[in-house]
Write an enzyme that holds these catalytic residues in place. Sequence first.
Site, PDB file in Angstrom:
ATOM      1  N   SER A 195       0.822  -1.213   0.000  1.00  0.00           N
ATOM      2  CA  SER A 195       0.000   0.000   0.000  1.00  0.00           C
ATOM      3  C   SER A 195       0.856   1.263   0.000  1.00  0.00           C
ATOM      4  O   SER A 195       2.006   1.260   0.467  1.00  0.00           O
ATOM      5  CB  SER A 195      -0.912   0.014   1.225  1.00  0.00           C
ATOM      6  OG  SER A 195      -1.724  -1.132   1.237  1.00  0.00           O
TER       7      SER A 195
HETATM    8  N1  SAM Z   1      -0.329  -5.349   4.126  1.00  0.00           N
HETATM    9  C1  SAM Z   1       0.388  -5.592   2.896  1.00  0.00           C
HETATM   10  C2  SAM Z   1       1.733  -4.966   2.851  1.00  0.00           C
HETATM   11  O1  SAM Z   1       2.108  -4.250   3.799  1.00  0.00           O
HETATM   12  O2  SAM Z   1       2.442  -5.197   1.864  1.00  0.00           O
HETATM   13  C3  SAM Z   1      -0.397  -5.197   1.677  1.00  0.00           C
HETATM   14  C4  SAM Z   1      -1.465  -6.129   1.400  1.00  0.00           C
HETATM   15  S1  SAM Z   1      -2.077  -6.273  -0.216  1.00  0.00           S
HETATM   16  C5  SAM Z   1      -2.805  -4.710  -0.490  1.00  0.00           C
HETATM   17  C6  SAM Z   1      -3.419  -7.385   0.175  1.00  0.00           C
HETATM   18  C7  SAM Z   1      -2.985  -8.762   0.568  1.00  0.00           C
HETATM   19  O3  SAM Z   1      -4.110  -9.458   1.094  1.00  0.00           O
HETATM   20  C8  SAM Z   1      -2.467  -9.591  -0.593  1.00  0.00           C
HETATM   21  O4  SAM Z   1      -1.191 -10.078  -0.326  1.00  0.00           O
HETATM   22  C9  SAM Z   1      -3.501 -10.724  -0.699  1.00  0.00           C
HETATM   23  O5  SAM Z   1      -2.970 -11.949  -1.142  1.00  0.00           O
HETATM   24  C10 SAM Z   1      -3.980 -10.797   0.733  1.00  0.00           C
HETATM   25  N2  SAM Z   1      -5.272 -11.462   0.918  1.00  0.00           N
HETATM   26  C11 SAM Z   1      -6.406 -11.355   0.169  1.00  0.00           C
HETATM   27  N3  SAM Z   1      -7.372 -12.116   0.688  1.00  0.00           N
HETATM   28  C12 SAM Z   1      -6.858 -12.721   1.798  1.00  0.00           C
HETATM   29  C13 SAM Z   1      -7.377 -13.624   2.777  1.00  0.00           C
HETATM   30  N4  SAM Z   1      -8.624 -14.078   2.727  1.00  0.00           N
HETATM   31  N5  SAM Z   1      -6.555 -14.025   3.774  1.00  0.00           N
HETATM   32  C14 SAM Z   1      -5.277 -13.575   3.848  1.00  0.00           C
HETATM   33  N6  SAM Z   1      -4.730 -12.734   2.954  1.00  0.00           N
HETATM   34  C15 SAM Z   1      -5.519 -12.298   1.946  1.00  0.00           C
END
Ligand code: SAM
Length: 205
Positions: A52
Amino acid sequence: MVRQQIEARGVRDPAVLAALRKVPRHLFVSEALREQAYGDFPLPIGEQQTISQPYIVAEMTQALALTRNDRVLEIGTGSGYQAAVLAEIAYRVFTIERIRALYLSARRLFDEMRLYNIVTRYGDGSKGWEEESPFDAIIVTAGAPEVPESLIAQLAPGGRLVAPVGGQHTQELVRVTKEAHGIRRTDLGGCRFVKLVGEQGWKEA
Ligand code: SAM
């Protein structure tokens, strides 16, 4: 980055500003993107996911109103950057990622950086982490159609949850606070996140 992008937009919590100054964001992106790591935008981290924008990380962290003793759950480890920021402020961070390659590389990075107060898990975080609940704070870093009920259930009394909620492409950032007689919901403004995919999120394409 902190002065021009984050303080200038009104983030004031000293613990949040200190954490953003301390955590080396360039270590959480690929070498090819390192020079852009401190820019005012999200960046790709592989697997069609993103780290993000720094300001969004700061705003969501501030909205959690963390204290030193808090146990925090993050859904969506991604690069690991948000978890590393949380780990500077809170007592312990539990973080869940559903894409194995991202989970493994974030875990390796936490070990290399000796961030021993981060506990990782591979799986569907939309259901939370019941065995470790309740949490003082929960942050969801992927967009869901609604705040998953199971996450609200895993909040401690007085706990705060921050999540992007709405459509598949744009969402509203909401804060939910668990109070004695129910929950209080506050809208924090528009945002754009990748999808929360899982049992209590969007169905896999
Ligand atoms: N917090 C992260 C960072 O600091 O880099 C950014 C996250 S990115 C915007 C969203 C993440 O959520 C992705 O890596 C995606 O694979 C994960 N995601 C989506 N659905 C999910 C779920 N049900 N459980 C765990 N992770 C999930």
